[in-house]
Design a protein around this motif. Sequence first.
Motif, PDB file in Angstrom:
ATOM      1  N   LEU B  65       0.810  -1.217   0.000  1.00 36.10           N
ATOM      2  CA  LEU B  65       0.000   0.000   0.000  1.00 36.10           C
ATOM      3  C   LEU B  65       0.849   1.274   0.000  1.00 36.10           C
ATOM      4  O   LEU B  65       0.579   2.211  -0.751  1.00 36.10           O
ATOM      5  N   ALA B  66       1.902   1.304   0.820  1.00 36.69           N
ATOM      6  CA  ALA B  66       2.731   2.508   0.902  1.00 36.69           C
ATOM      7  C   ALA B  66       3.342   2.849  -0.461  1.00 36.69           C
ATOM      8  O   ALA B  66       3.367   4.011  -0.876  1.00 36.69           O
ATOM      9  N   GLU B  67       3.814   1.797  -1.178  1.00 32.69           N
ATOM     10  CA  GLU B  67       4.398   2.034  -2.512  1.00 32.69           C
ATOM     11  C   GLU B  67       3.344   2.584  -3.474  1.00 32.69           C
ATOM     12  O   GLU B  67       3.612   3.479  -4.270  1.00 32.69           O
ATOM     13  N   GLU B  68       2.125   2.004  -3.383  1.00 35.26           N
ATOM     14  CA  GLU B  68       1.074   2.409  -4.315  1.00 35.26           C
ATOM     15  C   GLU B  68       0.588   3.833  -4.033  1.00 35.26           C
ATOM     16  O   GLU B  68       0.278   4.572  -4.960  1.00 35.26           O
ATOM     17  N   VAL B  69       0.509   4.190  -2.736  1.00 33.74           N
ATOM     18  CA  VAL B  69       0.127   5.573  -2.401  1.00 33.74           C
ATOM     19  C   VAL B  69       1.177   6.528  -2.975  1.00 33.74           C
ATOM     20  O   VAL B  69       0.826   7.536  -3.616  1.00 33.74           O
ATOM     21  N   LEU B  73       0.456   9.366  -5.967  1.00 34.95           N
ATOM     22  CA  LEU B  73       0.685  10.803  -5.759  1.00 34.95           C
ATOM     23  C   LEU B  73       1.721  11.328  -6.748  1.00 34.95           C
ATOM     24  O   LEU B  73       1.617  12.458  -7.233  1.00 34.95           O
ATOM     25  N   GLU B  74       2.683  10.473  -7.071  1.00 32.05           N
ATOM     26  CA  GLU B  74       3.701  10.908  -8.027  1.00 32.05           C
ATOM     27  C   GLU B  74       3.121  11.058  -9.430  1.00 32.05           C
ATOM     28  O   GLU B  74       3.382  12.045 -10.117  1.00 32.05           O
ATOM     29  N   ARG B  75       2.325  10.044  -9.847  1.00 34.63           N
ATOM     30  CA  ARG B  75       1.666  10.138 -11.167  1.00 34.63           C
ATOM     31  C   ARG B  75       0.835  11.404 -11.265  1.00 34.63           C
ATOM     32  O   ARG B  75       0.761  12.059 -12.285  1.00 34.63           O
ATOM     33  N   ARG B  76       0.172  11.746 -10.176  1.00 32.06           N
ATOM     34  CA  ARG B  76      -0.713  12.915 -10.162  1.00 32.06           C
ATOM     35  C   ARG B  76       0.111  14.204 -10.078  1.00 32.06           C
ATOM     36  O   ARG B  76      -0.393  15.280 -10.398  1.00 32.06           O
ATOM     37  N   GLY B  77       1.343  14.100  -9.640  1.00 27.73           N
ATOM     38  CA  GLY B  77       2.145  15.309  -9.424  1.00 27.73           C
ATOM     39  C   GLY B  77       1.679  16.063  -8.195  1.00 27.73           C
ATOM     40  O   GLY B  77       1.759  17.284  -8.128  1.00 27.73           O
ATOM     41  N   ALA B  78       1.162  15.323  -7.203  1.00 30.14           N
ATOM     42  CA  ALA B  78       0.644  15.953  -5.988  1.00 30.14           C
ATOM     43  C   ALA B  78       1.753  16.072  -4.960  1.00 30.14           C
ATOM     44  O   ALA B  78       2.219  15.070  -4.430  1.00 30.14           O
ATOM     45  N   ARG B  94       6.466   5.880   1.970  1.00 24.68           N
ATOM     46  CA  ARG B  94       7.297   5.917   0.771  1.00 24.68           C
ATOM     47  C   ARG B  94       7.145   7.184  -0.053  1.00 24.68           C
ATOM     48  O   ARG B  94       7.710   7.292  -1.130  1.00 24.68           O
ATOM     49  N   THR B  95       6.300   8.109   0.400  1.00 26.59           N
ATOM     50  CA  THR B  95       6.093   9.298  -0.431  1.00 26.59           C
ATOM     51  C   THR B  95       6.810  10.521   0.145  1.00 26.59           C
ATOM     52  O   THR B  95       6.956  10.651   1.367  1.00 26.59           O
ATOM     53  N   ASP B 114      -8.096  24.819  -0.448  1.00 27.40           N
ATOM     54  CA  ASP B 114      -8.237  25.122  -1.879  1.00 27.40           C
ATOM     55  C   ASP B 114      -6.865  25.082  -2.572  1.00 27.40           C
ATOM     56  O   ASP B 114      -6.772  24.915  -3.785  1.00 27.40           O
ATOM     57  N   GLY B 115      -5.789  25.208  -1.784  1.00 34.27           N
ATOM     58  CA  GLY B 115      -4.461  25.289  -2.369  1.00 34.27           C
ATOM     59  C   GLY B 115      -3.707  23.968  -2.433  1.00 34.27           C
ATOM     60  O   GLY B 115      -2.686  23.868  -3.117  1.00 34.27           O
ATOM     61  N   VAL B 116      -4.192  22.924  -1.741  1.00 36.02           N
ATOM     62  CA  VAL B 116      -3.453  21.657  -1.769  1.00 36.02           C
ATOM     63  C   VAL B 116      -3.705  20.928  -3.093  1.00 36.02           C
ATOM     64  O   VAL B 116      -4.678  21.178  -3.788  1.00 36.02           O
ATOM     65  N   ASP B 117      -2.810  19.977  -3.415  1.00 35.73           N
ATOM     66  CA  ASP B 117      -2.928  19.260  -4.697  1.00 35.73           C
ATOM     67  C   ASP B 117      -3.920  18.101  -4.632  1.00 35.73           C
ATOM     68  O   ASP B 117      -4.343  17.586  -5.666  1.00 35.73           O
ATOM     69  N   GLY B 118      -4.238  17.637  -3.420  1.00 35.15           N
ATOM     70  CA  GLY B 118      -5.151  16.505  -3.319  1.00 35.15           C
ATOM     71  C   GLY B 118      -5.439  16.170  -1.874  1.00 35.15           C
ATOM     72  O   GLY B 118      -4.998  16.874  -0.951  1.00 35.15           O
ATOM     73  N   VAL B 119      -6.193  15.088  -1.690  1.00 37.13           N
ATOM     74  CA  VAL B 119      -6.537  14.635  -0.348  1.00 37.13           C
ATOM     75  C   VAL B 119      -6.507  13.113  -0.366  1.00 37.13           C
ATOM     76  O   VAL B 119      -6.851  12.482  -1.364  1.00 37.13           O
TER      77      VAL B 119
END
Lengths: 475, 211
Positions: B65-69, B73-78, B94-95, B114-119
């Motif tokens: 799970l840690a690798e996938e999270v 996030l990396e794919r998304r550029g978050a 791992r992130t 409103d300013g964060v890249d994701g949740v």
Amino acid sequence: MSATFLGIPPFPEAARAAVDDSRLRHNLRKATHTIRDKRGAVVTELEEDWERLRSEGAAIKSHTLRHLDHYLEQLESSVERAGGHVHWAADAAEANAIVTRLVQATGETDVVKVKSMATQEIELNNALAEAGITAYETDLAELIVQLGDDLPSHILVPAIHLGRSQIREIFLDQMAEWGVAAPEGLTDDPRALAEAARVHLRERFLRTRTAISGANFAVADSGTLVVLESEGNGRMCLTLPETLISVVGIEKIVPTWADLEVFMQTLPRSSTGERMNPYTSTWTGVTPGDGPQEFHLVLLDNGRTDVLADTVGRQALRCIRCSACLNTCPVYERTGGHAYGSVYPGPIGAILTPQLRGMSSEVDEALPYASSLCGACYEVCPVAIDIPEVLVHLREEVAAGPGHLGEKAMMKGAEAVLGSSHALNAAQHAAGAARNLVPRHLPGMAGAWTDTRDLPDVPAESFRQWWNKHEKGQS
Amino acid sequence: MSTSRERVLARVRAALTDVPADEPVVRPVERPYADSHGMGAALEVLEDRLRDYKALVRRVPADRLAEEVAAALERRGASTVAVPEGVDADWFARTGAERRPDSRERPLELRELDGVDGVVTACAVAIAETGTIVLDGGADQGRRAITLVPDYHLCVVRADQVVDGVPQAVRRLDPARPLTWISGPSATSDIELNRVEGVHGPRTLEVLLVE
């Protein structure tokens, strides 16, 4: 802001104009057929369980209506126990006054709104405007209708009568006056238009501290309110502001939390033809630290108890506003929603509106006739409202009233002719002889009938005349 | 009590004179309908429905799970994400993304949200047949606003949280909590019935199905 259904002519007149509008008919046909096909597919997916869910939904709502006083009191105490405040409004004026007072108490002059049939019905936005409060609609279609100073034409997709280029024009002309302007170079691509709405509304969501909503369901035993939506504007309004005011018709109650498992299956499939709508929010009073910290529920009567008193018409209060009956109705498909002169268009509007308003006007007396009684609306209704039965029942009421003396005189004359074979023979001879002189439209009182129907051709001879000439004596 | 209250209740009672006084107010619980509709293995059905909504879905083994999270996030550029305080910290081992913790007691400002890249959140229940994920405001799901304002929502769904049908989900949920039922990303069909993803809520919903 000022748009209102008052002043729209009775259905036959309004429908004639709508039927002549080829773009409107094209839009409506495409929309109703698309949603209708999607609905059919996801309903079929549940196989025979669909009919069981449908009859259970009808049974839950019928039971609730038969004990509405009990469930209203239970809902009131559940909501108050969870930290909400409950207000009762006998009519539109009272509801508007309550909401206006609650907004004024917050000190705000701007409110955001989730799409709500009940607040449209009471024309809340106009009442708030008179008190110096601006109500901003946040559903994309409602925003389009509001910016265009137009009226909604469908329960679920209120701007279905408008095309993308018209929407682009409305955004370019009006957005700047209401807040963040539309971007320069805005195209009519639906994605670009939705993005313009997102940017326009986000600023408002982040700073507005009071919101007004309706609700799809109010659960008596838990005090939970439920809103189904797609865009997230509902979630924005229901969770970001400090104060939330929900105006809810007294017929929206379901007895228990478990009852929702029926409607959460039937409502999305019936309305948008989806297995589930993108977002549903439920809230029970207030939750410290999460969402509005002040919650007001305004319970609205506004004619609903009159509907309740009619044991045939009462079933209209089962309606969960899915709009499946609109999408399947051949009359709605050709006339669109405005012709019904009410926030509730289509078959459900034809029975609900005249009952809520009391059939005191030409517009309301015409509505029970805005149907071919084909029965498709009953077939698709997820709470099995027998709309044709109620239409016929309401027509009886209209016919018993004073407004149709001409029809009664004609029926009296018809009775005399049809009751005597000599009189009928003579009449048929006369009609056959004069057949080329018959106009397309009848004059005088009878003209009302031919205004909305093509007069059938009069045959050259009656069946009896034909029989006498060709068949008599051959056997 | 207000006079309007008494007036409305009196009207309701007057309208119901046809109802016998001894008619029971409570309905027997019969549930003549099915709990679910046998559409297949829950995880497969859920995955299929989510993809149908154009959500991103990945089936992941629990130990990865840690690798996938981190990969998501990396794919998304978050690079900054809002996270409810109750989320398991191991998910983020791992992130390098910066976490902004949020809770009812220490909420993020709206403008910050409103300013964060994701949740990134967990969920309470997921319904396979309808492709629905339900959040109930629990410590690992957080306030309703945090999954609404950012444009990207990464949701971790454990296999034991997935049920087949709606009735099973309703029984697991507590109505006293504020609930958000999510079926795909925000969408509208208001313009000529063209579906457009992302009007006000997150435009991208990504689901990690943990087996």
